[in-house]
Design a protein around this motif. Structure first.
Motif, PDB file in Angstrom:
ATOM      1  N   SER A  12      40.957  49.638  50.035  1.00 28.41           N
ATOM      2  CA  SER A  12      41.830  48.924  49.085  1.00 28.41           C
ATOM      3  C   SER A  12      41.771  47.419  49.329  1.00 28.41           C
ATOM      4  CB  SER A  12      43.274  49.414  49.211  1.00 28.41           C
ATOM      5  OG  SER A  12      43.749  49.196  50.515  1.00 28.41           O
ATOM      6  N   GLN A  13      41.565  47.021  50.598  1.00 29.66           N
ATOM      7  CA  GLN A  13      41.460  45.594  50.953  1.00 29.66           C
ATOM      8  C   GLN A  13      40.203  44.980  50.322  1.00 29.66           C
ATOM      9  OE1 GLN A  13      41.507  44.821  55.168  1.00 29.66           O
ATOM     10  NE2 GLN A  13      41.709  42.621  54.905  1.00 29.66           N
ATOM     11  N   GLY A  14      39.107  45.758  50.358  1.00 31.70           N
ATOM     12  CA  GLY A  14      37.857  45.304  49.745  1.00 31.70           C
ATOM     13  C   GLY A  14      37.979  45.156  48.240  1.00 31.70           C
ATOM     14  N   ARG A  15      38.675  46.117  47.620  1.00 27.47           N
ATOM     15  CA  ARG A  15      38.894  46.058  46.162  1.00 27.47           C
ATOM     16  C   ARG A  15      39.735  44.845  45.788  1.00 27.47           C
ATOM     17  NH1 ARG A  15      39.464  51.777  46.658  1.00 27.47           N
ATOM     18  NH2 ARG A  15      41.748  51.613  46.694  1.00 27.47           N
ATOM     19  N   GLN A  16      40.783  44.619  46.587  1.00 23.66           N
ATOM     20  CA  GLN A  16      41.686  43.493  46.329  1.00 23.66           C
ATOM     21  C   GLN A  16      40.957  42.158  46.466  1.00 23.66           C
ATOM     22  OE1 GLN A  16      45.269  43.624  48.706  1.00 23.66           O
ATOM     23  NE2 GLN A  16      46.106  41.791  47.761  1.00 23.66           N
ATOM     24  N   LYS A  17      40.090  42.057  47.486  1.00 26.74           N
ATOM     25  CA  LYS A  17      39.329  40.819  47.714  1.00 26.74           C
ATOM     26  C   LYS A  17      38.369  40.552  46.554  1.00 26.74           C
ATOM     27  CE  LYS A  17      36.482  38.448  51.131  1.00 26.74           C
ATOM     28  NZ  LYS A  17      35.666  38.560  52.353  1.00 26.74           N
ATOM     29  N   ALA A  18      37.721  41.625  46.069  1.00 24.15           N
ATOM     30  CA  ALA A  18      36.785  41.483  44.950  1.00 24.15           C
ATOM     31  C   ALA A  18      37.499  41.053  43.681  1.00 24.15           C
ATOM     32  CB  ALA A  18      36.050  42.802  44.720  1.00 24.15           C
ATOM     33  N   PHE A  19      38.637  41.664  43.404  1.00 22.87           N
ATOM     34  CA  PHE A  19      39.416  41.311  42.205  1.00 22.87           C
ATOM     35  C   PHE A  19      39.994  39.896  42.292  1.00 22.87           C
ATOM     36  CE2 PHE A  19      40.016  45.925  40.846  1.00 22.87           C
ATOM     37  CZ  PHE A  19      39.366  45.752  39.628  1.00 22.87           C
ATOM     38  N   SER A  20      40.367  39.485  43.507  1.00 19.71           N
ATOM     39  CA  SER A  20      40.996  38.160  43.674  1.00 19.71           C
ATOM     40  C   SER A  20      40.047  37.027  43.301  1.00 19.71           C
ATOM     41  CB  SER A  20      41.495  37.972  45.107  1.00 19.71           C
ATOM     42  OG  SER A  20      40.399  37.856  45.997  1.00 19.71           O
ATOM     43  N   THR A  21      38.714  37.247  43.471  1.00 19.75           N
ATOM     44  CA  THR A  21      37.747  36.203  43.098  1.00 19.75           C
ATOM     45  C   THR A  21      37.590  36.078  41.587  1.00 19.75           C
ATOM     46  OG1 THR A  21      35.819  37.672  43.170  1.00 19.75           O
ATOM     47  CG2 THR A  21      36.417  36.572  45.238  1.00 19.75           C
ATOM     48  N   CYS A  22      38.052  37.095  40.855  1.00 22.71           N
ATOM     49  CA  CYS A  22      37.918  37.102  39.392  1.00 22.71           C
ATOM     50  C   CYS A  22      39.220  36.776  38.660  1.00 22.71           C
ATOM     51  CB  CYS A  22      37.463  38.474  38.909  1.00 22.71           C
ATOM     52  SG  CYS A  22      35.945  39.046  39.642  1.00 22.71           S
ATOM     53  N   SER A  23      40.351  36.979  39.325  1.00 26.50           N
ATOM     54  CA  SER A  23      41.652  36.913  38.640  1.00 26.50           C
ATOM     55  C   SER A  23      41.924  35.573  37.967  1.00 26.50           C
ATOM     56  CB  SER A  23      42.784  37.257  39.614  1.00 26.50           C
ATOM     57  OG  SER A  23      42.811  36.331  40.681  1.00 26.50           O
TER      58      SER A  23
END
Length: 314
Positions: free
Chosen positions: A236-247
């Motif tokens: 979930s941490q990896g998913r959150q990090k990936a999404f944070s670069t796009c948000s």
């Protein structure tokens, strides 16, 4: 008189337009001027700050921030084409703009709008490569390719604007020299023209469709691929990090596209609504003010670089 005779015929040519802007009382005039001036200065300062932070921080010398710096540079010019004249007109009784001045304002405004559409699509593609093809990212998004993408954005903006203007500038404006807007935009000019504007409308609509829909499809396709790739990440941490670069980028895209889409998808029809002027305020004044704030608040690397810059100065 604002008109002159052409070759003895009944055609007349407008020498200047009157921008009606926003009708205000004398009491509200100063408040509106102060608010618009503050917003304009903040917008320019915010974007300059982002450019300086990206330029002076080596950790931000990446394609993502190279594009962000170019977006900030673009938005400084984007607001400077509209807001200084808007500020003068708020306090002035003489709200005239020459025909040449009007066409110049329209040319640069359309150039910057079209360039921003394509640049936001390029930024979405950058996020797609970073998340979906991380191992190939440095090879694909090379310095040379990034520079070519930026040059392509500006070239598309300039060509689109030149083509649109070549048709709009040919139109005749006979008995109406009043533009019910606060700047020279395509829709008001199409509506007050007394000559057949069907070809100009068709060219404008076709180019608007290409400039809006092609980047929009690129953005949507990029984010569909990003979502599928991110959902495959086990932690979930990896998913959150990936999404944070796009948000932050996705927020800016939604704001810019949603406020401009309906105005430019069918400009002449949209102009018949009074709400069009208020929608225009969103994408010419409010969105450029919010964009740097969104990138600063939602992007950890930009926030860290800002804290570092201010801490070093102290």
């Amino acid at each position: 008189s604002s008109f002159y005779r052409m070759g003895g015929r009944n055609e007349t040519k407008v020498m200047y337009f009157i921008l009606l802007g926003f009708p205000t009382t004398a009491e509200l005039q100063l408040l509106l001027f102060s608010t618009l001036l503050l917003v304009y200065l903040l917008t320019v300062l915010e974007n300059l700050l982002i450019i300086l932070i990206i330029r002076n921080n080596h950790s931000l010398h990446k394609p993502m921030y190279f594009f962000l710096g170019n977006l900030s540079f673009l938005e400084i010019w984007y607001v400077s084409v509209i807001e200084p004249k808007m500020l003068v007109d708020v306090l002035s009784h003489d709200k005239c703009i020459s025909f040449q001045g009007c066409m110049t304002q329209l040319y640069f405004f359309v150039t910057f709008v079209c360039t921003e559409y394509i640049l936001l699509a390029v930024m979405a593609y950058d996020r797609f490569v970073a998340i979906c093809k991380p191992l190939r990212y440095p090879l694909i998004m090379s310095h040379k390719f990034c520079a070519q993408l930026i040059a392509g954005c500006w070239m598309c903006g300039l060509i689109t604007s030149s083509t649109k203007l070549s048709f709009i500038a040919r139109l005749s404006y006979c008995d109406v020299d009043k533009i019910n807007h606060y700047f020279c935009d395509i829709s008001p000019l199409l509506n007050i023209s007394c000559s057949d504007s069907s070809l100009a409308e068709l060219v404008d609509f076709t180019l608007a469709l290409m400039v809006i829909m092609v980047p929009l499809c690129t953005v949507v396709a990029s984010y569909i691929c990003i979502i599928f790739t991110v959902l495959k990440i086990p932690s979930s941490q990896g998913r959150q990090k990936a999404f944070s670069t796009c948000s932050s980028h996705l927020t800016v895209v939604i704001l810019f596209y949603s406020t401009t889409l309906f105005t430019y998808a069918h400009p002449k029809l949209m102009y018949t609504y009074r709400a069009n002027k208020l929608v225009s305020v969103l994408y010419t004044v409010v969105v450029p003010l919010l964009n740097p704030l969104i990138y600063c608040l939602r992007n950890k690397e930009v926030r860290f670089a800002m804290r570092k810059a201010f801490t070093c100065r102290r």
